[in-house]
Design a protein around this motif. Structure first.
Motif, PDB file in Angstrom:
ATOM      1  N   PHE A  70      -5.357   0.687   3.535  1.00  0.00           N
ATOM      2  CA  PHE A  70      -4.084   1.419   3.504  1.00  0.00           C
ATOM      3  C   PHE A  70      -3.262   1.011   2.281  1.00  0.00           C
ATOM      4  CE2 PHE A  70       0.132   2.590   5.334  1.00  0.00           C
ATOM      5  CZ  PHE A  70      -0.179   3.860   5.790  1.00  0.00           C
ATOM      6  N   ILE A  71      -3.225  -0.296   2.021  1.00  0.00           N
ATOM      7  CA  ILE A  71      -2.470  -0.812   0.866  1.00  0.00           C
ATOM      8  C   ILE A  71      -3.171  -0.429  -0.435  1.00  0.00           C
ATOM      9  CG2 ILE A  71      -1.682  -2.923  -0.298  1.00  0.00           C
ATOM     10  CD1 ILE A  71      -1.547  -4.161   2.608  1.00  0.00           C
ATOM     11  N   SER A  72      -4.477  -0.609  -0.482  1.00  0.00           N
ATOM     12  CA  SER A  72      -5.249  -0.310  -1.699  1.00  0.00           C
ATOM     13  C   SER A  72      -5.117   1.149  -2.118  1.00  0.00           C
ATOM     14  CB  SER A  72      -6.727  -0.650  -1.488  1.00  0.00           C
ATOM     15  OG  SER A  72      -6.886  -2.025  -1.238  1.00  0.00           O
ATOM     16  N   HIS A  73      -4.921   2.031  -1.150  1.00  0.00           N
ATOM     17  CA  HIS A  73      -4.782   3.461  -1.444  1.00  0.00           C
ATOM     18  C   HIS A  73      -3.353   3.851  -1.819  1.00  0.00           C
ATOM     19  CE1 HIS A  73      -8.715   4.689   0.837  1.00  0.00           C
ATOM     20  NE2 HIS A  73      -8.920   3.875  -0.186  1.00  0.00           N
ATOM     21  N   GLY A  74      -2.466   2.861  -1.893  1.00  0.00           N
ATOM     22  CA  GLY A  74      -1.113   3.104  -2.385  1.00  0.00           C
ATOM     23  C   GLY A  74      -0.136   3.675  -1.386  1.00  0.00           C
ATOM     24  N   HIS A  75      -0.350   3.410  -0.099  1.00  0.00           N
ATOM     25  CA  HIS A  75       0.520   3.985   0.929  1.00  0.00           C
ATOM     26  C   HIS A  75       1.690   3.080   1.332  1.00  0.00           C
ATOM     27  CE1 HIS A  75      -2.442   7.031   1.125  1.00  0.00           C
ATOM     28  NE2 HIS A  75      -3.307   6.395   1.885  1.00  0.00           N
ATOM     29  N   VAL A  76       1.850   1.931   0.666  1.00  0.00           N
ATOM     30  CA  VAL A  76       2.874   0.962   1.078  1.00  0.00           C
ATOM     31  C   VAL A  76       3.825   0.639  -0.073  1.00  0.00           C
ATOM     32  CG1 VAL A  76       3.264  -1.389   1.942  1.00  0.00           C
ATOM     33  CG2 VAL A  76       1.335  -0.050   2.808  1.00  0.00           C
ATOM     34  N   LEU A  77       5.114   0.580   0.267  1.00  0.00           N
ATOM     35  CA  LEU A  77       6.150   0.188  -0.699  1.00  0.00           C
ATOM     36  C   LEU A  77       6.751  -1.147  -0.274  1.00  0.00           C
ATOM     37  CD1 LEU A  77       8.123   3.567  -1.002  1.00  0.00           C
ATOM     38  CD2 LEU A  77       6.245   2.807  -2.452  1.00  0.00           C
ATOM     39  N   VAL A  78       7.028  -2.003  -1.243  1.00  0.00           N
ATOM     40  CA  VAL A  78       7.751  -3.248  -0.993  1.00  0.00           C
ATOM     41  C   VAL A  78       9.007  -3.208  -1.844  1.00  0.00           C
ATOM     42  CG1 VAL A  78       7.699  -5.766  -1.101  1.00  0.00           C
ATOM     43  CG2 VAL A  78       5.607  -4.516  -0.541  1.00  0.00           C
ATOM     44  N   ASN A  79      10.159  -3.237  -1.184  1.00  0.00           N
ATOM     45  CA  ASN A  79      11.455  -3.119  -1.874  1.00  0.00           C
ATOM     46  C   ASN A  79      11.496  -1.881  -2.781  1.00  0.00           C
ATOM     47  OD1 ASN A  79      12.250  -5.555  -0.662  1.00  0.00           O
ATOM     48  ND2 ASN A  79      11.423  -6.759  -2.343  1.00  0.00           N
ATOM     49  N   GLY A  80      10.915  -0.783  -2.268  1.00  0.00           N
ATOM     50  CA  GLY A  80      10.959   0.487  -2.986  1.00  0.00           C
ATOM     51  C   GLY A  80       9.882   0.682  -4.036  1.00  0.00           C
ATOM     52  N   LYS A  81       9.051  -0.336  -4.278  1.00  0.00           N
ATOM     53  CA  LYS A  81       8.006  -0.226  -5.293  1.00  0.00           C
ATOM     54  C   LYS A  81       6.624  -0.236  -4.649  1.00  0.00           C
ATOM     55  CE  LYS A  81      10.716  -2.451  -8.936  1.00  0.00           C
ATOM     56  NZ  LYS A  81      10.796  -3.588  -9.889  1.00  0.00           N
ATOM     57  N   ARG A  82       5.755   0.604  -5.153  1.00  0.00           N
ATOM     58  CA  ARG A  82       4.406   0.685  -4.598  1.00  0.00           C
ATOM     59  C   ARG A  82       3.616  -0.581  -4.932  1.00  0.00           C
ATOM     60  NH1 ARG A  82      -0.272   5.033  -6.035  1.00  0.00           N
ATOM     61  NH2 ARG A  82       0.158   4.179  -8.084  1.00  0.00           N
ATOM     62  N   VAL A  83       2.962  -1.139  -3.920  1.00  0.00           N
ATOM     63  CA  VAL A  83       2.121  -2.323  -4.096  1.00  0.00           C
ATOM     64  C   VAL A  83       0.726  -1.983  -3.577  1.00  0.00           C
ATOM     65  CG1 VAL A  83       1.752  -4.741  -3.456  1.00  0.00           C
ATOM     66  CG2 VAL A  83       4.076  -3.912  -3.859  1.00  0.00           C
ATOM     67  N   THR A  84      -0.286  -2.263  -4.385  1.00  0.00           N
ATOM     68  CA  THR A  84      -1.663  -1.923  -3.998  1.00  0.00           C
ATOM     69  C   THR A  84      -2.542  -3.163  -3.842  1.00  0.00           C
ATOM     70  OG1 THR A  84      -2.250  -1.617  -6.335  1.00  0.00           O
ATOM     71  CG2 THR A  84      -1.561   0.353  -5.099  1.00  0.00           C
ATOM     72  N   ILE A  85      -1.918  -4.322  -3.758  1.00  0.00           N
ATOM     73  CA  ILE A  85      -2.669  -5.583  -3.639  1.00  0.00           C
ATOM     74  C   ILE A  85      -2.493  -6.136  -2.222  1.00  0.00           C
ATOM     75  CG2 ILE A  85      -2.945  -7.927  -4.547  1.00  0.00           C
ATOM     76  CD1 ILE A  85      -1.576  -6.841  -7.146  1.00  0.00           C
ATOM     77  N   PRO A  86      -3.541  -6.101  -1.399  1.00  0.00           N
ATOM     78  CA  PRO A  86      -3.424  -6.567  -0.011  1.00  0.00           C
ATOM     79  C   PRO A  86      -2.982  -8.025   0.126  1.00  0.00           C
ATOM     80  CG  PRO A  86      -5.437  -5.308  -0.295  1.00  0.00           C
ATOM     81  CD  PRO A  86      -4.867  -5.523  -1.660  1.00  0.00           C
ATOM     82  N   SER A  87      -3.345  -8.865  -0.856  1.00  0.00           N
ATOM     83  CA  SER A  87      -2.993 -10.283  -0.785  1.00  0.00           C
ATOM     84  C   SER A  87      -1.599 -10.574  -1.340  1.00  0.00           C
ATOM     85  CB  SER A  87      -4.023 -11.122  -1.540  1.00  0.00           C
ATOM     86  OG  SER A  87      -4.055 -10.751  -2.909  1.00  0.00           O
ATOM     87  N   TYR A  88      -0.874  -9.523  -1.754  1.00  0.00           N
ATOM     88  CA  TYR A  88       0.492  -9.698  -2.261  1.00  0.00           C
ATOM     89  C   TYR A  88       1.307 -10.508  -1.260  1.00  0.00           C
ATOM     90  CZ  TYR A  88       5.284  -8.427  -3.634  1.00  0.00           C
ATOM     91  OH  TYR A  88       6.612  -8.458  -4.002  1.00  0.00           O
ATOM     92  N   ARG A  89       2.044 -11.486  -1.763  1.00  0.00           N
ATOM     93  CA  ARG A  89       2.780 -12.385  -0.867  1.00  0.00           C
ATOM     94  C   ARG A  89       4.220 -11.917  -0.670  1.00  0.00           C
ATOM     95  NH1 ARG A  89       1.189 -18.162  -1.984  1.00  0.00           N
ATOM     96  NH2 ARG A  89      -0.700 -17.354  -1.024  1.00  0.00           N
ATOM     97  N   VAL A  90       4.541 -11.589   0.552  1.00  0.00           N
ATOM     98  CA  VAL A  90       5.870 -11.106   0.913  1.00  0.00           C
ATOM     99  C   VAL A  90       6.844 -12.282   0.982  1.00  0.00           C
ATOM    100  CG1 VAL A  90       7.169  -9.967   2.765  1.00  0.00           C
ATOM    101  CG2 VAL A  90       4.896  -9.155   2.166  1.00  0.00           C
ATOM    102  N   ARG A  91       8.085 -12.057   0.551  1.00  0.00           N
ATOM    103  CA  ARG A  91       9.130 -13.077   0.638  1.00  0.00           C
ATOM    104  C   ARG A  91      10.092 -12.734   1.767  1.00  0.00           C
ATOM    105  NH1 ARG A  91       9.551 -11.498  -4.702  1.00  0.00           N
ATOM    106  NH2 ARG A  91       8.426 -12.785  -6.237  1.00  0.00           N
ATOM    107  N   VAL A  92      10.817 -13.747   2.228  1.00  0.00           N
ATOM    108  CA  VAL A  92      11.831 -13.526   3.261  1.00  0.00           C
ATOM    109  C   VAL A  92      12.875 -12.546   2.721  1.00  0.00           C
ATOM    110  CG1 VAL A  92      13.682 -14.603   4.596  1.00  0.00           C
ATOM    111  CG2 VAL A  92      11.490 -15.778   4.333  1.00  0.00           C
TER     112      VAL A  92
END
Length: 205
Positions: free
Chosen positions: A115-137
Motif C-alpha cells: 500500500f505504501i510502495s504504491h504511493g497511497h499514504v501521506l505523512v504530514n501531507g507528503k507522499r511517502v513510498t518507503i515502508p520502513s520510513y520512521r514516524v515521529r511523535v
C-alpha cells in the motif's frame, strides 16, 4: 522492495502459534509444523534455539523486514538510553508500515508494505513510498483521498479482528491517524508473546 519468499502461514505453523491472530490461520486447525515430518515430537530447544525462535517470530510478524534491516534496528536500540528490548519494539512500531497496519487502514502487515510502495499514504501531507520510513511523535498519517473508499481500506477499518492501540489516534471518517507516543512492549497488541530481550541476547552473543 524486498520480496517475501516464504508462505506467511508456514511461519505460523513452524512457530506453532497464530502470530497475527488471524481466524483463518492453519494453526487454529493444525498446531504441528508443516511438511511430512511436522508431527514428529520436537526435542527441547537450547538457549540459542529459544533466542533464534524469538527472533524469527518477531521478524516474521513485521512482514518483509530483511535480516539487514532487523539487525540495524537492533544496533540502534542498543545505542539508545534505557532498556534495549523496549527500545527495539519502539523502533519497530515507528515503521510506517506498522503504523498504518495498527491504524486499520489495511488488513495485513504484508498489504501495508504494498500500500505504501504504491504511493497511497501521506505523512504530514507528503507522499511517502518507503515502508520502513520512521514516524515521529506528532506525525499525521493519512490515506490518499482517491483510496479512502477502496473496498480493502473500508473492510480493514471496520474489521473487529484486532484492536487499535492507544498510542495511535485514528479518525476513520477522514482516514487519518496521528502518532501520539512511542509505545512500550506492554502497549503493543501482539496476539502472541514477544520476547525482545531474547533477541538482544541473540545478537549480542
Amino acid at each position: 522492495m524486498s520480496k517475501r519468499i516464504t508462505s506467511k502461514y508456514k511461519l505460523d505453523r513452524r512457530m506453532g502459534e497464530n502470530i497475527w491472530g488471524r481466524p483463518k490461520s492453519p494453526v487454529n486447525r493444525r498446531e504441528y509444523g508443516p511438511g511430512q515430518h511436522g508431527q514428529r515430537r520436537k526435542g527441547k530447544l537450547s538457549d540459542f534455539g529459544i533466542q533464534l525462535r524469538a527472533k524469527q517470530k518477531l521478524k516474521g510478524y513485521y512482514g518483509n523486514i530483511t535480516e539487514k534491516q532487523f539487525k540495524r534496528t537492533y544496533h540502534e536500540a542498543t545505542r539508545m538510553k534505557g532498556d534495549a528490548g523496549e527500545n527495539f519494539i519502539g523502533l519497530l512500531e515507528r515503521r510506517l508500515d506498522a503504523v498504518i497496519y495498527r491504524a486499520k487502514f489495511v488488513p495485513t502487515v504484508f498489504s501495508a508494505r504494498q500500500f505504501i510502495s504504491h504511493g497511497h499514504v501521506l505523512v504530514n501531507g507528503k507522499r511517502v513510498t518507503i515502508p520502513s520510513y520512521r514516524v515521529r511523535v506528532g506525525d499525521v498519517i493519512e490515506v490518499r483521498e482517491r483510496m479512502r473508499q477502496h473496498p480493502i481500506v473500508l473492510e480493514a477499518s471496520q474489521s473487529a479482528e484486532r484492536d487499535m492501540p492507544d498510542y495511535i489516534e485514528v479518525d476513520h471518517s477522514k482516514m487519518k491517524a496521528s502518532f501520539v507516543r512511542v509505545p512500550a512492549l506492554a502497549d503493543v497488541p501482539y496476539p502472541v508473546q514477544m520476547e525482545p530481550n531474547l533477541i538482544i541476547e541473540f545478537y549480542s552473543r
